[in-house]
Write a protein that holds these residues in place. Structure first.
Motif, PDB file in Angstrom:
ATOM      1  N   THR A 156       0.864  -1.180   0.000  1.00  0.00           N
ATOM      2  CA  THR A 156       0.000   0.000   0.000  1.00  0.00           C
ATOM      3  C   THR A 156       0.896   1.224   0.000  1.00  0.00           C
ATOM      4  O   THR A 156       1.868   1.315   0.746  1.00  0.00           O
ATOM      5  N   VAL A 157       0.582   2.147  -0.870  1.00  0.00           N
ATOM      6  CA  VAL A 157       1.382   3.360  -1.004  1.00  0.00           C
ATOM      7  C   VAL A 157       0.567   4.505  -0.434  1.00  0.00           C
ATOM      8  O   VAL A 157      -0.584   4.712  -0.810  1.00  0.00           O
ATOM      9  N   GLN A 158       1.187   5.233   0.494  1.00  0.00           N
ATOM     10  CA  GLN A 158       0.491   6.375   1.066  1.00  0.00           C
ATOM     11  C   GLN A 158       0.487   7.510   0.056  1.00  0.00           C
ATOM     12  O   GLN A 158       1.453   7.713  -0.673  1.00  0.00           O
ATOM     13  N   ALA A 159      -0.614   8.243   0.066  1.00  0.00           N
ATOM     14  CA  ALA A 159      -0.726   9.363  -0.871  1.00  0.00           C
ATOM     15  C   ALA A 159       0.277  10.434  -0.490  1.00  0.00           C
ATOM     16  O   ALA A 159       0.471  10.749   0.685  1.00  0.00           O
ATOM     17  N   ARG A 160       0.913  10.992  -1.498  1.00  0.00           N
ATOM     18  CA  ARG A 160       1.871  12.061  -1.247  1.00  0.00           C
ATOM     19  C   ARG A 160       1.110  13.344  -0.913  1.00  0.00           C
ATOM     20  O   ARG A 160       0.057  13.615  -1.488  1.00  0.00           O
ATOM     21  N   PRO A 161       1.676  14.151  -0.044  1.00  0.00           N
ATOM     22  CA  PRO A 161       1.009  15.429   0.237  1.00  0.00           C
ATOM     23  C   PRO A 161       1.093  16.321  -0.997  1.00  0.00           C
ATOM     24  O   PRO A 161       2.089  16.323  -1.712  1.00  0.00           O
TER      25      PRO A 161
END
Length: 157
Positions: free
Chosen positions: A138-143
């Protein structure tokens, strides 16, 4: 009537199949006059095979099994006694039989019982060539990048 097949168009349009095409070309040219010793090839499992070869009259010491890369060579050589005079010699005193093996096929065992030579083969796929499951992380959304304010005093020309 024998028809020779021309595999050259396949060589021009395929990559990585040279070994298979060479084997087909060799098989199409092969003469089938050498039929001794008789043998069976049996598939005993998903990746397991057995060659059974009738080698009556040969002892274990007179037989040799050699695997060189993708070639299995089975040969027999009788030891002649010098003091025998043959009036007719119809029993084979030597032979050589070759089997072309696929990549990663290994000889696992061999045995001789009642004139029947049995050779066990197994297709062992190396771990790096076996299919493997790739885990999806799972890849966290970039700010989101903050817009930079336009500096006052600089104007576009």
């Amino acid at each position: 009537m024998r028809t020779n097949l021309d595999f050259s168009p396949l060589f021009r349009s395929s990559i990585g199949f040279e070994r298979m095409l060479n084997a087909l070309e060799t098989a199409s040219r092969a003469e089938t006059v050498d039929n001794w010793p008789p043998y069976d090839i049996v598939k005993t499992g998903d990746d397991e095979y057995r060659i059974a070869m009738a080698v009556a009259g040969f002892s274990r010491e007179e037989l040799a099994i050699t695997q060189e890369q993708n070639m299995l060579i089975v040969s027999g050589q009788k030891t002649d006694s010098e003091d025998v005079q043959y009036l007719h010699r119809g029993i084979a005193a030597r032979f050589q039989r070759q089997f072309e093996l696929a990549d990663h096929v290994k000889v696992v065992d061999a045995g001789l019982v009642n004139g029947l030579l049995t050779i066990g083969l197994k297709h062992e796929m190396p771990e790096q060539l076996k299919p493997r499951q790739i885990e999806i992380a799972t890849v966290q959304a970039r700010p989101k990048a903050e817009p930079k304010p336009i500096e006052a005093g600089k104007h576009a020309a």
